[in-house]
Design an enzyme around this catalytic site. Sequence first.
Site, PDB file in Angstrom:
ATOM      1  N   CYS A  58       0.839  -1.202   0.000  1.00  0.00           N
ATOM      2  CA  CYS A  58       0.000   0.000   0.000  1.00  0.00           C
ATOM      3  C   CYS A  58       0.873   1.250   0.000  1.00  0.00           C
ATOM      4  O   CYS A  58       1.954   1.273   0.589  1.00  0.00           O
ATOM      5  CB  CYS A  58      -0.891  -0.007   1.233  1.00  0.00           C
ATOM      6  SG  CYS A  58      -2.126  -1.308   1.235  1.00  0.00           S
ATOM      7  N   CYS A  80       1.993  -8.545   6.969  1.00  0.00           N
ATOM      8  CA  CYS A  80       0.626  -8.061   7.102  1.00  0.00           C
ATOM      9  C   CYS A  80      -0.320  -9.116   7.675  1.00  0.00           C
ATOM     10  O   CYS A  80      -1.460  -8.827   7.987  1.00  0.00           O
ATOM     11  CB  CYS A  80       0.101  -7.595   5.747  1.00  0.00           C
ATOM     12  SG  CYS A  80       0.157  -8.896   4.530  1.00  0.00           S
TER      13      CYS A  80
END
Length: 236
Positions: free
Chosen positions: A202, A230
């Site tokens: 991201c 993540c």
Amino acid sequence: MNQKEKAAAINRQLSGKTAEEVLHWFLSGNAGETAFSTSLGAEDQVITHMISESRLPVRIFTLDTGRLFPETYDLIDLTSKKYGINLEIMFPDATEVEDMVRSKGINLFYESVENRKLCCQLRKIHPLKRAFAGLDAWICGLRREQSVTRKDLQLVEWDEGNGLIKVNPLIDWTEKMVWDYIRNHHVPYNKLHDQGFPSIGCQPCTRAVMQGEDVRAGRWWWENPESRECGLHKRD
Ligand code: SF4
């Protein structure tokens, strides 16, 4: 034989095979329903190319967290068109994201590891779980040398958290092998790789790295290296 033992047996059976051979074995249905989860990273682009060359049918999906770089959206479009694939794009649940942002702010991930993990959970893990419905195995582009968190990865292993067999066809590839393949086969790649981004996630959680730094040093750079995952690749 339980699932973990079954994965270990497949791992032994496929040890020493090329990435193409491993993909062919799985995409031929030997381990049941198998899909490829791509992040559009360099390794995943190599796998997309190999799958496309094999002409074997496979579901390919990716996660749109809503916070990706514009260059990543361009690559999604380019890759879909070049290979003629119907890339499934999984989105987070809008209500979950709205509630999170209302209570913790739009850039909550910089505040604490807990906030960052919550954001990854809602924007990545939950959509991924939906994409996994009905699957027996998933393919991803992890390599051992990518990170301290990936040193003991196996070619084929049991993914306890997701209840699936996980396949890493490029497990032993070096970064040079990945880029040689991309150049030799004219594989499309994210233009940010040419601007110092070896690993791209991201936008707010990825930055360029200096020459010689770990390839994942630009991911969640404000956290300890041990926590920089993540949750997609959580292991026992
Ligand atoms: Fe949220 Fe950052 Fe995780 Fe993306 S990488 S889901 S923006 S915390």
